[in-house]
Enzyme design. Structure first.
Site, PDB file in Angstrom:
ATOM      1  N   ARG A   8       0.854  -1.190   0.000  1.00  0.00           N
ATOM      2  CA  ARG A   8       0.000   0.000   0.000  1.00  0.00           C
ATOM      3  C   ARG A   8       0.886   1.233   0.000  1.00  0.00           C
ATOM      4  O   ARG A   8       2.084   1.156   0.280  1.00  0.00           O
ATOM      5  CB  ARG A   8      -0.935   0.005   1.211  1.00  0.00           C
ATOM      6  CG  ARG A   8      -0.238   0.124   2.572  1.00  0.00           C
ATOM      7  CD  ARG A   8      -1.247  -0.029   3.691  1.00  0.00           C
ATOM      8  NE  ARG A   8      -0.637  -0.014   5.013  1.00  0.00           N
ATOM      9  CZ  ARG A   8      -0.544   1.071   5.793  1.00  0.00           C
ATOM     10  NH1 ARG A   8      -0.996   2.237   5.343  1.00  0.00           N
ATOM     11  NH2 ARG A   8       0.002   1.001   6.990  1.00  0.00           N
ATOM     12  N   GLU A 188       5.484   8.557   0.570  1.00  0.00           N
ATOM     13  CA  GLU A 188       5.105   8.140  -0.776  1.00  0.00           C
ATOM     14  C   GLU A 188       6.290   7.517  -1.515  1.00  0.00           C
ATOM     15  O   GLU A 188       7.441   7.902  -1.294  1.00  0.00           O
ATOM     16  CB  GLU A 188       4.591   9.351  -1.565  1.00  0.00           C
ATOM     17  CG  GLU A 188       3.226   9.851  -1.116  1.00  0.00           C
ATOM     18  CD  GLU A 188       2.686  10.929  -2.039  1.00  0.00           C
ATOM     19  OE1 GLU A 188       1.868  10.607  -2.914  1.00  0.00           O
ATOM     20  OE2 GLU A 188       3.131  12.090  -1.882  1.00  0.00           O
ATOM     21  N   HIS A 189       5.971   6.581  -2.383  1.00  0.00           N
ATOM     22  CA  HIS A 189       6.970   5.918  -3.239  1.00  0.00           C
ATOM     23  C   HIS A 189       8.071   5.223  -2.414  1.00  0.00           C
ATOM     24  O   HIS A 189       9.196   5.088  -2.883  1.00  0.00           O
ATOM     25  CB  HIS A 189       7.597   6.925  -4.206  1.00  0.00           C
ATOM     26  CG  HIS A 189       6.605   7.820  -4.871  1.00  0.00           C
ATOM     27  ND1 HIS A 189       5.546   7.340  -5.626  1.00  0.00           N
ATOM     28  CD2 HIS A 189       6.485   9.180  -4.878  1.00  0.00           C
ATOM     29  CE1 HIS A 189       4.831   8.359  -6.077  1.00  0.00           C
ATOM     30  NE2 HIS A 189       5.369   9.480  -5.642  1.00  0.00           N
ATOM     31  N   ARG A 190       7.736   4.826  -1.193  1.00  0.00           N
ATOM     32  CA  ARG A 190       8.686   4.178  -0.276  1.00  0.00           C
ATOM     33  C   ARG A 190       9.822   5.118   0.145  1.00  0.00           C
ATOM     34  O   ARG A 190      10.846   4.664   0.650  1.00  0.00           O
ATOM     35  CB  ARG A 190       9.281   2.888  -0.894  1.00  0.00           C
ATOM     36  CG  ARG A 190       8.223   1.804  -1.167  1.00  0.00           C
ATOM     37  CD  ARG A 190       7.575   1.353   0.144  1.00  0.00           C
ATOM     38  NE  ARG A 190       6.668   0.239  -0.040  1.00  0.00           N
ATOM     39  CZ  ARG A 190       5.369   0.345  -0.257  1.00  0.00           C
ATOM     40  NH1 ARG A 190       4.814   1.555  -0.359  1.00  0.00           N
ATOM     41  NH2 ARG A 190       4.603  -0.718  -0.378  1.00  0.00           N
ATOM     42  N   LEU A 191       9.638   6.413  -0.042  1.00  0.00           N
ATOM     43  CA  LEU A 191      10.625   7.392   0.407  1.00  0.00           C
ATOM     44  C   LEU A 191      10.252   7.827   1.826  1.00  0.00           C
ATOM     45  O   LEU A 191       9.822   8.965   2.063  1.00  0.00           O
ATOM     46  CB  LEU A 191      10.687   8.580  -0.559  1.00  0.00           C
ATOM     47  CG  LEU A 191      11.105   8.215  -1.987  1.00  0.00           C
ATOM     48  CD1 LEU A 191      11.057   9.443  -2.890  1.00  0.00           C
ATOM     49  CD2 LEU A 191      12.518   7.604  -1.983  1.00  0.00           C
TER      50      LEU A 191
END
Length: 212
Positions: A8, A188-191
Site C-alpha cells: 500500500r 510516498e513511493h517508499r521514500l
C-alpha cells in the site's frame, strides 16, 4: 499463496527535522499520545527483542507500563525467557508498530531491573485476576494442557480468596535506558522519513536523517 503483490502507499504524514522535539523521550510521548487518541488497539504494545547465550535473538510483545526521562519500563516473570536473556545480556531493542498511523519507533538500549518498591506498587495496581495469573503461570515453561493451567489458576484463586494478593518473589520489572531511538514515518513511493536520535557520552542527543 501469492503475497508478493501485497502493498500500500503511505500518505498520511511527513516528518521533517523542524517538527521533531530535540528530546527523543518527549517526541515519543507526543507520538504515543497520538496513538492513544487514534484509539489504536493496544497502543502501548511493543516488541521486545533479546539475545540468548548462543546469540539467538527472540522477540515477544509486551505492554509498556511507564516512560520517562530514564527510559521505558515493563514487567514480567523473572523466570521467563526474556528476563533470563536480559539478565545475561542486557542489550535490548524495543519496537512500537503503529501501522494505522504509518509510524514506527525503534529503541536501542540497555535493560536493568527496577526496584522492588516500584514493582510492588505496580503489581498492587493490577486487576486481581492479573495478579493471580502471575502466580499461576510459570512463564515460558512447558505445560501439559490448558486445563492444567486453568486448574493451577483455580487453586491460586482459592488460596488468595480473601485479602490482597502478595507480590511473587519471581515477578519484577525492567527499565530500558535508551542510547538510540529511531522515528519512522511512512512516505510516498517508499521514500519514508527516518530520523535517528543518538546519545553522546555527556548525555546530550543528536539527530540525523537516515535514508529509507
Amino acid at each position: 499463496m501469492k503475497i508478493d503483490a501485497i502493498r500500500r502507499s503511505y500518505t498520511k504524514d511527513k516528518l521533517d527535522l523542524d517538527k521533531l522535539n530535540p528530546d527523543p523521550i518527549a517526541q515519543f510521548e507526543l507520538w504515543l499520545k497520538d496513538a492513544i487518541a487514534a484509539e489504536l488497539p493496544d497502543p502501548t504494545a511493543m516488541c521486545v527483542a533479546s539475545v540468548d547465550t548462543d546469540g539467538q535473538p527472540s522477540q515477544r510483545l509486551v505492554l509498556l507500563k511507564d516512560v520517562g526521562v530514564d527510559g521505558f519500563t515493563f514487567y514480567t516473570n523473572l523466570g521467563s525467557r526474556k528476563a533470563t536473556e536480559l539478565t545475561a545480556n542486557p542489550k535490548v531493542c524495543l519496537h512500537f508498530p503503529w501501522h494505522p498511523l504509518e509510524r514506527q519507533v525503534i529503541v536501542y538500549g540497555t535493560a536493568e531491573r527496577v526496584s522492588n518498591m516500584q514493582v510492588a506498587k505496580y503489581f498492587l495496581s493490577r486487576p486481581k485476576e492479573s495478579q493471580l495469573a502471575a502466580w499461576a503461570s510459570e512463564q515460558s515453561r512447558p505445560v501439559s494442557t490448558r486445563q492444567a493451567l486453568l486448574q493451577k489458576f483455580a487453586e491460586i484463586k482459592h488460596k488468595f480468596e480473601h485479602g490482597e494478593v502478595p507480590l511473587p518473589s519471581f515477578w519484577g520489572g525492567f527499565l530500558v535506558r535508551p542510547h538510540k531511538i529511531e522515528f519512522w514515518q511512512g512516505g510516498e513511493h517508499r521514500l519514508h522519513d527516518r530520523f535517528m536520535y543518538s546519545q553522546s557520552a555527556d548525555g546530550s542527543w543528536g539527530i540525523e536523517r537516515l535514508c529509507p
